[in-house]
Design an enzyme around this catalytic site. Structure first.
Site: not given
Ligand SMILES: *Cc1c(COP(=O)(O)O)cnc(C)c1O
Length: 443
Positions: A255, A299-300, A402, A345, A341, A372-373, A297
Protein backbone atom coordinates in the site's frame (compact mmCIF):
# COMPACT_ATOMS: atom_id res chain seq x y z
CA UNK A 1 1.73 22.14 -16.80
CA UNK A 2 2.91 19.32 -18.96
CA UNK A 3 6.67 19.08 -18.85
CA UNK A 4 9.12 16.28 -18.20
CA UNK A 5 9.51 15.81 -14.45
CA UNK A 6 12.17 13.33 -13.31
CA UNK A 7 10.22 12.75 -10.07
CA UNK A 8 7.40 10.94 -11.87
CA UNK A 9 9.31 9.25 -14.70
CA UNK A 10 11.41 6.12 -14.23
CA UNK A 11 14.96 6.70 -13.08
CA UNK A 12 16.56 6.13 -16.47
CA UNK A 13 14.22 8.46 -18.35
CA UNK A 14 15.54 11.78 -19.71
CA UNK A 15 14.27 14.59 -21.85
CA UNK A 16 17.25 15.08 -24.15
CA UNK A 17 17.07 18.41 -25.97
CA UNK A 18 13.95 17.64 -27.96
CA UNK A 19 12.77 14.14 -27.14
CA UNK A 20 12.14 11.62 -24.38
CA UNK A 21 14.49 8.68 -23.92
CA UNK A 22 13.92 5.71 -21.63
CA UNK A 23 16.77 3.40 -20.73
CA UNK A 24 18.87 5.19 -23.33
CA UNK A 25 16.42 4.71 -26.22
CA UNK A 26 14.31 7.39 -27.87
CA UNK A 27 10.63 6.91 -27.13
CA UNK A 28 9.87 7.50 -30.81
CA UNK A 29 12.21 4.64 -31.79
CA UNK A 30 10.44 2.36 -29.32
CA UNK A 31 7.07 3.38 -30.75
CA UNK A 32 8.25 2.77 -34.28
CA UNK A 33 9.74 -0.60 -33.50
CA UNK A 34 7.06 -2.00 -31.20
CA UNK A 35 3.94 0.04 -31.99
CA UNK A 36 1.65 1.88 -29.57
CA UNK A 37 0.09 1.78 -27.06
CA UNK A 38 3.20 0.41 -25.43
CA UNK A 39 4.22 -0.23 -21.84
CA UNK A 40 7.93 0.51 -21.40
CA UNK A 41 9.50 -0.87 -18.22
CA UNK A 42 12.82 0.51 -17.00
CA UNK A 43 14.45 -2.75 -15.93
CA UNK A 44 17.26 -1.30 -13.82
CA UNK A 45 14.77 0.93 -12.01
CA UNK A 46 12.57 -2.05 -11.19
CA UNK A 47 15.48 -4.03 -9.77
CA UNK A 48 16.79 -1.06 -7.78
CA UNK A 49 13.42 -0.34 -6.23
CA UNK A 50 12.85 -3.99 -5.35
CA UNK A 51 16.33 -4.18 -3.84
CA UNK A 52 15.89 -1.00 -1.84
CA UNK A 53 12.69 -2.29 -0.18
CA UNK A 54 14.68 -5.37 0.78
CA UNK A 55 17.57 -3.39 2.27
CA UNK A 56 15.18 -0.94 3.92
CA UNK A 57 13.35 -3.79 5.66
CA UNK A 58 16.64 -5.31 6.77
CA UNK A 59 18.03 -2.02 8.00
CA UNK A 60 14.84 -1.11 9.88
CA UNK A 61 14.20 -4.49 11.52
CA UNK A 62 17.64 -6.15 11.59
CA UNK A 63 17.36 -9.76 12.71
CA UNK A 64 13.58 -9.36 12.88
CA UNK A 65 13.30 -8.57 9.16
CA UNK A 66 11.08 -11.16 7.50
CA UNK A 67 10.55 -11.00 3.75
CA UNK A 68 9.59 -8.49 1.12
CA UNK A 69 6.94 -10.08 -1.09
CA UNK A 70 6.37 -8.33 -4.41
CA UNK A 71 2.58 -8.07 -4.92
CA UNK A 72 2.14 -9.82 -8.25
CA UNK A 73 -1.31 -8.35 -8.82
CA UNK A 74 0.25 -4.93 -9.46
CA UNK A 75 1.90 -6.43 -12.55
CA UNK A 76 3.40 -9.84 -13.16
CA UNK A 77 4.89 -11.59 -16.16
CA UNK A 78 7.45 -14.35 -16.40
CA UNK A 79 10.28 -11.88 -16.87
CA UNK A 80 9.14 -9.76 -13.94
CA UNK A 81 9.05 -12.91 -11.79
CA UNK A 82 12.64 -13.65 -12.86
CA UNK A 83 13.72 -10.13 -11.83
CA UNK A 84 11.98 -10.54 -8.48
CA UNK A 85 13.86 -13.78 -7.97
CA UNK A 86 17.20 -12.29 -9.04
CA UNK A 87 16.79 -9.47 -6.52
CA UNK A 88 16.10 -12.11 -3.89
CA UNK A 89 12.68 -11.08 -2.67
CA UNK A 90 9.50 -13.15 -2.45
CA UNK A 91 6.26 -13.08 -4.39
CA UNK A 92 2.70 -12.59 -3.21
CA UNK A 93 0.14 -14.10 -5.58
CA UNK A 94 -3.62 -14.07 -5.32
CA UNK A 95 -4.85 -16.43 -8.00
CA UNK A 96 -3.96 -19.65 -9.72
CA UNK A 97 -3.05 -17.61 -12.79
CA UNK A 98 -0.52 -15.47 -10.95
CA UNK A 99 0.86 -18.60 -9.33
CA UNK A 100 1.12 -20.24 -12.76
CA UNK A 101 3.38 -17.42 -13.94
CA UNK A 102 5.64 -18.05 -10.94
CA UNK A 103 5.62 -21.79 -11.60
CA UNK A 104 6.46 -21.22 -15.26
CA UNK A 105 9.82 -19.72 -14.26
CA UNK A 106 10.40 -22.07 -11.33
CA UNK A 107 10.06 -19.23 -8.86
CA UNK A 108 11.12 -20.73 -5.51
CA UNK A 109 7.98 -22.02 -3.80
CA UNK A 110 9.45 -21.29 -0.38
CA UNK A 111 9.31 -17.58 -1.24
CA UNK A 112 5.64 -17.48 -2.29
CA UNK A 113 2.62 -16.38 -0.30
CA UNK A 114 -0.93 -17.07 -1.53
CA UNK A 115 -3.67 -14.51 -0.88
CA UNK A 116 -7.28 -14.08 -1.88
CA UNK A 117 -10.70 -13.83 -0.30
CA UNK A 118 -12.17 -16.65 -2.38
CA UNK A 119 -9.46 -19.08 -3.31
CA UNK A 120 -10.91 -22.02 -5.19
CA UNK A 121 -10.20 -25.62 -4.22
CA UNK A 122 -8.10 -25.99 -7.33
CA UNK A 123 -6.08 -22.87 -6.51
CA UNK A 124 -5.46 -24.15 -2.99
CA UNK A 125 -4.49 -27.56 -4.38
CA UNK A 126 -2.16 -25.92 -6.93
CA UNK A 127 -0.49 -23.86 -4.19
CA UNK A 128 -0.07 -26.76 -1.78
CA UNK A 129 1.24 -29.07 -4.44
CA UNK A 130 3.75 -26.44 -5.63
CA UNK A 131 4.72 -26.10 -1.96
CA UNK A 132 4.09 -22.38 -1.39
CA UNK A 133 5.55 -21.16 1.84
CA UNK A 134 2.44 -19.52 3.24
CA UNK A 135 -1.29 -19.38 2.61
CA UNK A 136 -2.97 -16.32 4.07
CA UNK A 137 -6.39 -17.57 5.13
CA UNK A 138 -9.31 -15.23 4.74
CA UNK A 139 -12.49 -17.03 5.92
CA UNK A 140 -13.71 -19.93 8.06
CA UNK A 141 -14.77 -21.86 4.96
CA UNK A 142 -11.25 -21.53 3.67
CA UNK A 143 -9.63 -22.76 6.89
CA UNK A 144 -11.60 -25.97 6.46
CA UNK A 145 -10.67 -26.20 2.76
CA UNK A 146 -6.95 -25.59 3.22
CA UNK A 147 -6.87 -28.05 6.10
CA UNK A 148 -8.62 -30.77 4.07
CA UNK A 149 -6.41 -30.32 1.02
CA UNK A 150 -3.22 -30.17 3.08
CA UNK A 151 -4.23 -33.38 4.85
CA UNK A 152 -5.05 -35.12 1.56
CA UNK A 153 -1.64 -34.07 0.27
CA UNK A 154 0.08 -35.34 3.41
CA UNK A 155 1.44 -31.89 4.18
CA UNK A 156 1.34 -29.41 7.02
CA UNK A 157 0.63 -25.98 5.54
CA UNK A 158 1.95 -22.81 7.12
CA UNK A 159 -0.80 -20.20 7.36
CA UNK A 160 -1.19 -16.59 8.36
CA UNK A 161 -4.55 -15.13 9.34
CA UNK A 162 -5.66 -12.07 7.43
CA UNK A 163 -6.96 -9.69 10.06
CA UNK A 164 -9.14 -6.66 9.39
CA UNK A 165 -7.80 -4.34 12.05
CA UNK A 166 -10.38 -1.57 11.69
CA UNK A 167 -7.87 0.99 10.55
CA UNK A 168 -9.04 3.27 7.81
CA UNK A 169 -6.24 4.38 5.54
CA UNK A 170 -6.44 7.92 4.21
CA UNK A 171 -7.02 6.97 0.66
CA UNK A 172 -9.79 6.57 -1.88
CA UNK A 173 -12.66 4.46 -0.55
CA UNK A 174 -12.57 1.90 -3.34
CA UNK A 175 -9.01 0.99 -2.64
CA UNK A 176 -9.08 0.96 1.10
CA UNK A 177 -9.58 -2.47 2.58
CA UNK A 178 -9.19 -2.46 6.30
CA UNK A 179 -12.22 -0.74 7.73
CA UNK A 180 -14.68 -3.36 8.93
CA UNK A 181 -17.19 -3.28 6.09
CA UNK A 182 -15.02 -5.04 3.51
CA UNK A 183 -14.87 -8.47 1.98
CA UNK A 184 -11.32 -9.17 3.16
CA UNK A 185 -10.15 -10.91 6.27
CA UNK A 186 -11.35 -11.69 9.77
CA UNK A 187 -12.57 -8.76 11.78
CA UNK A 188 -10.60 -8.00 14.89
CA UNK A 189 -13.42 -6.06 16.57
CA UNK A 190 -16.08 -8.76 16.14
CA UNK A 191 -13.84 -11.48 17.56
CA UNK A 192 -13.73 -13.37 14.24
CA UNK A 193 -9.94 -13.09 14.11
CA UNK A 194 -9.67 -14.64 17.56
CA UNK A 195 -12.05 -17.45 16.61
CA UNK A 196 -10.00 -18.10 13.47
CA UNK A 197 -6.92 -18.59 15.65
CA UNK A 198 -8.72 -21.24 17.70
CA UNK A 199 -10.07 -22.94 14.57
CA UNK A 200 -6.61 -23.20 13.03
CA UNK A 201 -5.00 -24.43 16.23
CA UNK A 202 -7.43 -27.35 16.15
CA UNK A 203 -6.18 -28.51 12.78
CA UNK A 204 -3.00 -30.59 12.78
CA UNK A 205 -2.54 -30.09 9.02
CA UNK A 206 -2.27 -26.33 9.56
CA UNK A 207 0.57 -24.51 11.23
CA UNK A 208 -0.40 -21.03 12.37
CA UNK A 209 2.67 -18.81 12.09
CA UNK A 210 1.22 -15.36 12.54
CA UNK A 211 -1.02 -12.53 11.43
CA UNK A 212 -1.41 -10.43 8.32
CA UNK A 213 -3.04 -7.12 7.50
CA UNK A 214 -3.21 -4.95 4.42
CA UNK A 215 -4.90 -1.65 5.10
CA UNK A 216 -5.23 -0.18 1.63
CA UNK A 217 -3.30 1.27 -1.24
CA UNK A 218 -1.57 4.48 -2.26
CA UNK A 219 -1.05 5.38 1.41
CA UNK A 220 1.27 8.24 2.34
CA UNK A 221 1.08 8.38 6.12
CA UNK A 222 3.02 5.81 8.09
CA UNK A 223 0.45 6.26 10.88
CA UNK A 224 -1.95 3.88 9.14
CA UNK A 225 0.60 1.08 9.05
CA UNK A 226 1.65 1.83 12.61
CA UNK A 227 -1.94 1.76 13.89
CA UNK A 228 -2.59 -1.57 12.18
CA UNK A 229 0.67 -2.97 13.57
CA UNK A 230 -0.34 -1.84 17.06
CA UNK A 231 -3.68 -3.64 16.87
CA UNK A 232 -2.14 -6.82 15.53
CA UNK A 233 0.52 -6.78 18.23
CA UNK A 234 -2.32 -6.55 20.75
CA UNK A 235 -3.73 -9.76 19.29
CA UNK A 236 -0.30 -11.42 19.38
CA UNK A 237 -0.08 -10.53 23.08
CA UNK A 238 -3.51 -12.00 23.76
CA UNK A 239 -2.39 -15.15 21.97
CA UNK A 240 0.68 -15.41 24.17
CA UNK A 241 -1.42 -14.81 27.31
CA UNK A 242 -3.90 -17.49 26.32
CA UNK A 243 -1.70 -20.16 24.79
CA UNK A 244 1.64 -19.48 26.46
CA UNK A 245 3.49 -19.31 23.13
CA UNK A 246 4.33 -16.49 20.74
CA UNK A 247 3.41 -16.35 17.08
CA UNK A 248 6.61 -15.66 15.16
CA UNK A 249 5.43 -13.66 12.11
CA UNK A 250 3.64 -10.44 11.31
CA UNK A 251 3.00 -9.37 7.71
CA UNK A 252 1.92 -5.77 7.30
CA UNK A 253 0.97 -5.91 3.62
CA UNK A 254 1.57 -3.30 0.94
CA UNK A 255 0.00 0.00 0.00
CA UNK A 256 3.01 2.34 -0.03
CA UNK A 257 2.17 5.45 -2.05
CA UNK A 258 3.96 6.73 -5.15
CA UNK A 259 3.97 10.01 -7.13
CA UNK A 260 1.80 10.09 -10.24
CA UNK A 261 1.86 13.81 -10.92
CA UNK A 262 4.46 16.50 -10.22
CA UNK A 263 4.49 17.67 -6.63
CA UNK A 264 3.22 14.38 -5.23
CA UNK A 265 5.32 12.58 -2.76
CA UNK A 266 6.73 9.05 -2.92
CA UNK A 267 7.19 7.17 0.33
CA UNK A 268 10.85 6.51 0.92
CA UNK A 269 11.24 2.85 1.92
CA UNK A 270 13.99 3.57 4.44
CA UNK A 271 12.02 6.36 6.12
CA UNK A 272 8.65 4.65 6.29
CA UNK A 273 10.05 1.33 7.51
CA UNK A 274 12.23 3.04 10.10
CA UNK A 275 9.15 4.82 11.47
CA UNK A 276 7.27 1.55 11.45
CA UNK A 277 10.10 -0.24 13.27
CA UNK A 278 10.01 2.34 16.07
CA UNK A 279 6.29 1.73 16.60
CA UNK A 280 6.54 -2.06 16.31
CA UNK A 281 9.42 -2.21 18.77
CA UNK A 282 7.72 -0.03 21.36
CA UNK A 283 4.37 -1.80 21.00
CA UNK A 284 6.07 -5.17 21.46
CA UNK A 285 7.90 -3.91 24.52
CA UNK A 286 4.66 -2.63 25.97
CA UNK A 287 2.93 -5.96 25.24
CA UNK A 288 6.02 -7.81 26.57
CA UNK A 289 6.38 -10.00 23.51
CA UNK A 290 9.42 -10.56 21.31
CA UNK A 291 9.41 -8.56 18.07
CA UNK A 292 8.09 -10.97 15.42
CA UNK A 293 9.57 -11.38 11.94
CA UNK A 294 8.12 -8.44 9.99
CA UNK A 295 7.21 -8.90 6.32
CA UNK A 296 5.76 -6.47 3.79
CA UNK A 297 4.16 -6.70 0.35
CA UNK A 298 4.79 -3.64 -1.80
CA UNK A 299 3.46 -3.84 -5.35
CA UNK A 300 2.81 -0.35 -6.68
CA UNK A 301 5.86 1.11 -4.92
CA UNK A 302 8.13 -1.29 -6.82
CA UNK A 303 6.65 -1.45 -10.32
CA UNK A 304 4.50 1.70 -10.54
CA UNK A 305 7.20 4.32 -11.13
CA UNK A 306 9.25 2.10 -13.45
CA UNK A 307 6.85 2.09 -16.39
CA UNK A 308 5.75 4.64 -18.97
CA UNK A 309 2.92 4.17 -21.46
CA UNK A 310 3.46 5.50 -24.98
CA UNK A 311 0.42 6.43 -27.07
CA UNK A 312 0.01 7.92 -30.53
CA UNK A 313 -2.35 10.86 -30.90
CA UNK A 314 -5.08 10.06 -33.41
CA UNK A 315 -7.50 12.98 -33.36
CA UNK A 316 -7.91 16.34 -31.65
CA UNK A 317 -11.08 18.31 -31.24
CA UNK A 318 -12.07 21.70 -29.80
CA UNK A 319 -15.15 21.67 -27.61
CA UNK A 320 -16.80 24.90 -26.46
CA UNK A 321 -17.43 25.21 -22.72
CA UNK A 322 -19.47 27.87 -20.94
CA UNK A 323 -18.38 31.51 -20.78
CA UNK A 324 -16.42 31.47 -24.00
CA UNK A 325 -13.96 28.86 -22.75
CA UNK A 326 -13.00 25.81 -24.68
CA UNK A 327 -11.34 22.50 -24.16
CA UNK A 328 -9.19 20.53 -26.50
CA UNK A 329 -9.84 16.78 -26.60
CA UNK A 330 -6.80 14.76 -27.56
CA UNK A 331 -7.61 11.13 -28.35
CA UNK A 332 -4.96 8.41 -28.21
CA UNK A 333 -4.85 4.85 -29.51
CA UNK A 334 -5.50 3.19 -26.13
CA UNK A 335 -7.48 4.34 -23.10
CA UNK A 336 -9.52 2.69 -20.38
CA UNK A 337 -8.61 -0.76 -21.69
CA UNK A 338 -4.94 -0.26 -20.79
CA UNK A 339 -5.43 2.14 -17.87
CA UNK A 340 -8.71 1.85 -16.00
CA UNK A 341 -7.48 3.75 -12.93
CA UNK A 342 -8.70 7.23 -13.91
CA UNK A 343 -12.18 5.86 -14.64
CA UNK A 344 -12.19 3.55 -11.62
CA UNK A 345 -10.65 5.73 -8.93
CA UNK A 346 -10.37 9.20 -10.42
CA UNK A 347 -6.62 8.63 -10.54
CA UNK A 348 -4.52 11.46 -11.96
CA UNK A 349 -1.59 11.27 -14.37
CA UNK A 350 0.89 13.47 -16.21
CA UNK A 351 1.37 13.33 -19.97
CA UNK A 352 4.10 14.89 -22.08
CA UNK A 353 4.78 15.08 -25.79
CA UNK A 354 7.60 12.59 -26.21
CA UNK A 355 8.71 12.93 -29.83
CA UNK A 356 9.57 16.63 -30.08
CA UNK A 357 9.81 19.89 -28.21
CA UNK A 358 6.38 21.45 -27.73
CA UNK A 359 6.08 24.91 -29.24
CA UNK A 360 3.95 27.87 -28.37
CA UNK A 361 1.26 28.26 -25.73
CA UNK A 362 -0.54 25.53 -23.81
CA UNK A 363 -4.28 25.03 -23.60
CA UNK A 364 -6.83 23.28 -21.43
CA UNK A 365 -6.69 19.69 -22.66
CA UNK A 366 -8.44 16.44 -21.86
CA UNK A 367 -6.68 13.25 -22.90
CA UNK A 368 -9.11 10.51 -23.82
CA UNK A 369 -8.97 7.02 -25.23
CA UNK A 370 -10.66 5.44 -28.24
CA UNK A 371 -13.37 3.47 -26.44
CA UNK A 372 -17.10 3.90 -26.86
CA UNK A 373 -17.57 5.36 -23.42
CA UNK A 374 -17.61 9.00 -22.35
CA UNK A 375 -15.81 8.02 -19.16
CA UNK A 376 -12.87 6.79 -21.20
CA UNK A 377 -10.63 9.56 -19.94
CA UNK A 378 -6.94 9.19 -19.16
CA UNK A 379 -6.34 12.75 -17.97
CA UNK A 380 -9.31 14.92 -17.12
CA UNK A 381 -7.48 18.23 -17.30
CA UNK A 382 -3.93 19.13 -18.26
CA UNK A 383 -2.23 22.13 -19.82
CA UNK A 384 -0.78 20.56 -22.91
CA UNK A 385 0.96 22.39 -25.71
CA UNK A 386 -1.70 23.67 -28.12
CA UNK A 387 0.24 22.41 -31.13
CA UNK A 388 -0.28 18.72 -30.24
CA UNK A 389 -1.38 17.01 -33.43
CA UNK A 390 -2.23 13.62 -34.89
CA UNK A 391 0.91 11.50 -35.10
CA UNK A 392 2.48 12.99 -31.96
CA UNK A 393 3.66 10.57 -29.33
CA UNK A 394 2.39 11.04 -25.78
CA UNK A 395 4.12 9.54 -22.75
CA UNK A 396 2.25 8.93 -19.51
CA UNK A 397 4.61 7.96 -16.65
CA UNK A 398 4.03 5.85 -13.53
CA UNK A 399 1.73 3.34 -15.24
CA UNK A 400 3.53 0.19 -14.08
CA UNK A 401 1.06 -0.81 -11.37
CA UNK A 402 -2.53 -1.80 -12.12
CA UNK A 403 -2.24 -0.74 -15.77
CA UNK A 404 -1.38 -3.75 -17.89
CA UNK A 405 -2.47 -6.00 -15.01
CA UNK A 406 -6.01 -4.58 -15.11
CA UNK A 407 -6.09 -4.27 -18.90
CA UNK A 408 -9.20 -5.46 -20.71
CA UNK A 409 -10.21 -6.18 -24.27
CA UNK A 410 -13.05 -3.67 -24.24
CA UNK A 411 -14.14 -2.93 -27.81
CA UNK A 412 -12.03 -5.96 -28.78
CA UNK A 413 -8.83 -3.98 -28.50
CA UNK A 414 -5.80 -6.25 -28.24
CA UNK A 415 -3.85 -5.58 -25.05
CA UNK A 416 -0.55 -3.67 -25.49
CA UNK A 417 2.91 -5.18 -25.45
CA UNK A 418 5.25 -4.68 -22.52
CA UNK A 419 8.87 -4.08 -23.33
CA UNK A 420 11.86 -3.86 -21.03
CA UNK A 421 14.56 -1.29 -21.69
CA UNK A 422 18.00 -1.32 -20.19
CA UNK A 423 21.24 0.43 -21.23
CA UNK A 424 20.11 1.10 -24.78
CA UNK A 425 18.58 -2.34 -25.39
CA UNK A 426 14.85 -2.95 -25.72
CA UNK A 427 13.16 -6.35 -25.71
CA UNK A 428 9.63 -7.63 -25.57
CA UNK A 429 8.68 -9.23 -22.27
CA UNK A 430 4.96 -9.58 -23.04
CA UNK A 431 4.08 -9.50 -26.71
CA UNK A 432 1.25 -7.42 -28.09
CA UNK A 433 -2.01 -9.30 -28.30
CA UNK A 434 -3.32 -9.84 -31.82
CA UNK A 435 -6.88 -9.77 -33.05
CA UNK A 436 -6.18 -13.40 -33.92
CA UNK A 437 -5.59 -14.12 -30.20
CA UNK A 438 -9.03 -12.75 -29.45
CA UNK A 439 -10.72 -14.60 -32.31
CA UNK A 440 -9.01 -17.81 -31.21
CA UNK A 441 -11.22 -17.86 -28.13
CA UNK A 442 -14.41 -17.91 -30.15
CA UNK A 443 -16.46 -20.75 -31.57
C1 LIG B 1 -2.99 -5.12 -3.23
C2 LIG B 1 -2.25 -5.81 -2.16
C3 LIG B 1 -0.90 -5.55 -1.98
C4 LIG B 1 -0.13 -4.53 -2.80
O1 LIG B 1 -0.63 -3.25 -2.70
P1 LIG B 1 0.17 -2.03 -3.33
O2 LIG B 1 -0.69 -0.86 -3.11
O3 LIG B 1 0.35 -2.34 -4.79
O4 LIG B 1 1.48 -1.96 -2.63
C5 LIG B 1 -0.23 -6.24 -0.99
N1 LIG B 1 -0.87 -7.15 -0.23
C6 LIG B 1 -2.16 -7.43 -0.39
C7 LIG B 1 -2.80 -8.45 0.47
C8 LIG B 1 -2.90 -6.78 -1.36
O5 LIG B 1 -4.20 -7.06 -1.49
Amino acid sequence: MSAFDPAVFSRNSRFEIDHLTIGGIAASDLAEQFGTPLFVVDEADFKERAASWKSALESAFGENAGSVYYAAKSFISKEIARWVDVVGIGLDVCSGGELAVAEAVNFPAEKIELHGNNKSESEIRQAISYGVKTIVVDSFAEIERVERIAKESGKVQRVLIRVTPGVEAHTHEFISTAHEDVKFGFSLASGAAWDAIAAIRNEPALQLVGLHSHIGSQIFQSEGFAAAAGKLIGLLARYRDTYGQELPELDLGGGYGIAYIPGENTLDPFEVLKELAVVVTSECERAKIAVPQISIEPGRAIVGPTTTTLYTVGTTKEVALDEGLSRRYVAVDGGMSDNIRPALYGAEYLAIIANRLPLGPTCNTRIVGKHCESGDILIREINLSADVAPGDLLAIPATGAYGRSMASNYNHLPRPAVIAVSSGVARIIVRRELIADLLALEI
